[in-house]
Design a protein around this motif. Structure first.
Motif, short mmCIF file in Angstrom:
data_model
loop_
_atom_site.label_atom_id
_atom_site.label_comp_id
_atom_site.label_asym_id
_atom_site.label_seq_id
_atom_site.Cartn_x
_atom_site.Cartn_y
_atom_site.Cartn_z
N GLN A 104 0.86 -1.18 0.00
CA GLN A 104 0.00 0.00 0.00
C GLN A 104 0.89 1.23 0.00
OE1 GLN A 104 -3.06 -0.06 3.00
NE2 GLN A 104 -3.60 -2.20 2.63
N ARG A 105 0.67 2.12 -0.97
CA ARG A 105 1.52 3.30 -1.08
C ARG A 105 1.17 4.30 0.03
NH1 ARG A 105 4.63 5.09 -5.31
NH2 ARG A 105 3.65 3.61 -6.73
N THR A 106 2.20 4.88 0.64
CA THR A 106 2.00 5.89 1.68
C THR A 106 2.26 7.28 1.12
OG1 THR A 106 4.29 5.81 2.50
CG2 THR A 106 2.73 4.21 3.42
N GLY A 107 2.09 8.29 1.94
CA GLY A 107 2.13 9.66 1.48
C GLY A 107 3.42 10.12 0.84
N ASP A 108 4.55 9.49 1.18
CA ASP A 108 5.82 9.91 0.60
C ASP A 108 6.24 9.05 -0.59
OD1 ASP A 108 6.58 7.58 1.81
OD2 ASP A 108 8.14 8.45 3.08
N GLY A 109 5.33 8.19 -1.05
CA GLY A 109 5.62 7.34 -2.19
C GLY A 109 6.16 5.97 -1.84
#
Length: 296
Positions: free
Chosen positions: A10-15
């Motif tokens: 799952q991609r998080t806010g910083d990539g």
């Protein structure tokens, strides 16, 4: 519930990426940025830049998971001192997580040497190079930590990163902190994302001093965002002090710690023990403290 072997990135806010644990109902890292969290809450909080200049660093990664905290630490250390000698132990319950986390898309942001370390730890649980002696211990951390304590291992930096206290109280009890603290060197630091009063009180009970991990952006401090974590050491010198709000939090029922006398209880037994102690306590209620400080 058996450990999952079907980990979906799952991609998080910083990539960067993380996994979601169905067993604990949480992601392994902050959705705001898994990679950024590894640097700010663990590598930076344990003063690795300064430690690397000394030439040797000993690290303990409690709940290794995807290996991000270890990766961030090695990147920081070897950027400062490429010849720094590192001794590292990682503790991990689920052996299916590290292999799933070495897919190319998940590790390509790390330097090549760090990628190699992550791959070897995931597949062989060992990595030995001229500048690194690393071991990944698989099993219940409550038992594997006792192996390190018996061996006399002393860490300059401890990354304390279990799932949240409510979901995984087994690894936030006074008794577990006793084991972990015994592996902290006299000048070492322990860093965790948790600002829980129960966690901080457990640290205090085992003799550690505690400090508050400052927020990244002090221009956006609100009462419900008073800290991004906790730093612990044997001396309070050089630790960022707790605010008045945080000090008062330690005198509420929320600060009654988890207890696991034999390091064998399941999560619900530990939670129930804490609830009973809270019900019998004469401390200020947490809701009263929250009202006084305007915390919703």
């Amino acid at each position: 519930m058996p450990p999952s072997t079907d980990w979906v990135p799952q991609r998080t806010g910083d990539g960067s990426f993380t996994f979601f644990s169905a067993e604990f109902g949480e992601t392994f890292h902050s959705r705001e940025g898994a990679r950024a969290e590894a640097f700010s809450k663990f590598a930076q909080a344990t003063n690795l830049v300064e430690l690397a200049q000394q030439g040797t660093v000993r690290l303990l990664d409690v709940c290794y998971g995807l290996g991000y905290n270890t990766a961030a630490a090695l990147e920081v250390i070897w950027a400062v001192n490429p010849t720094c000698q590192v001794r590292l132990y990682g503790l991990e319950l689920d052996p299916s997580v590290p292999p799933a986390a070495i897919a190319p898309a998940l590790i390509e942001s790390w330097p090549a040497i760090v990628q190699t370390v992550l791959q070897q730890l995931a597949l062989q649980h060992q990595c030995h190079t001229p500048t690194l002696q690393a071991s990944l211990l698989i099993g219940d951390a409550r038992q594997t930590i006792q192996q390190l304590r018996a061996a006399g291992f002393q860490a300059d930096g401890i990354f304390f990163d279990p799932f949240s206290p409510r979901q995984c109280p087994q690894l936030w009890s006074v008794e577990f902190f006793q084991q972990v603290a015994a592996c902290l060197a006299p000048e070492g630091r322990l860093a965790t994302y948790s600002r829980s009063a129960a966690v901080r009180k457990a640290m205090l009970e085992v003799g550690l001093a505690i400090g508050s991990m400052p927020l990244d952006n002090t221009d956006q401090i609100f009462p419900h965002q008073w800290s991004q974590g906790t730093i612990a050491a044997w001396s309070e010198q050089s630790l960022p002090p707790l605010s008045k709000l945080e000090r008062e939090h330690l005198h509420t029922r929320a600060a009654i710690p988890y207890r696991d006398p034999l390091l064998t209880n399941d999560a619900e037994t530990i939670r129930q023990r804490q609830r009973q102690e809270q019900q019998q306590s004469g401390l200020e209620s947490t809701s009263s403290w929250r009202r006084r400080w305007g915390i919703k």
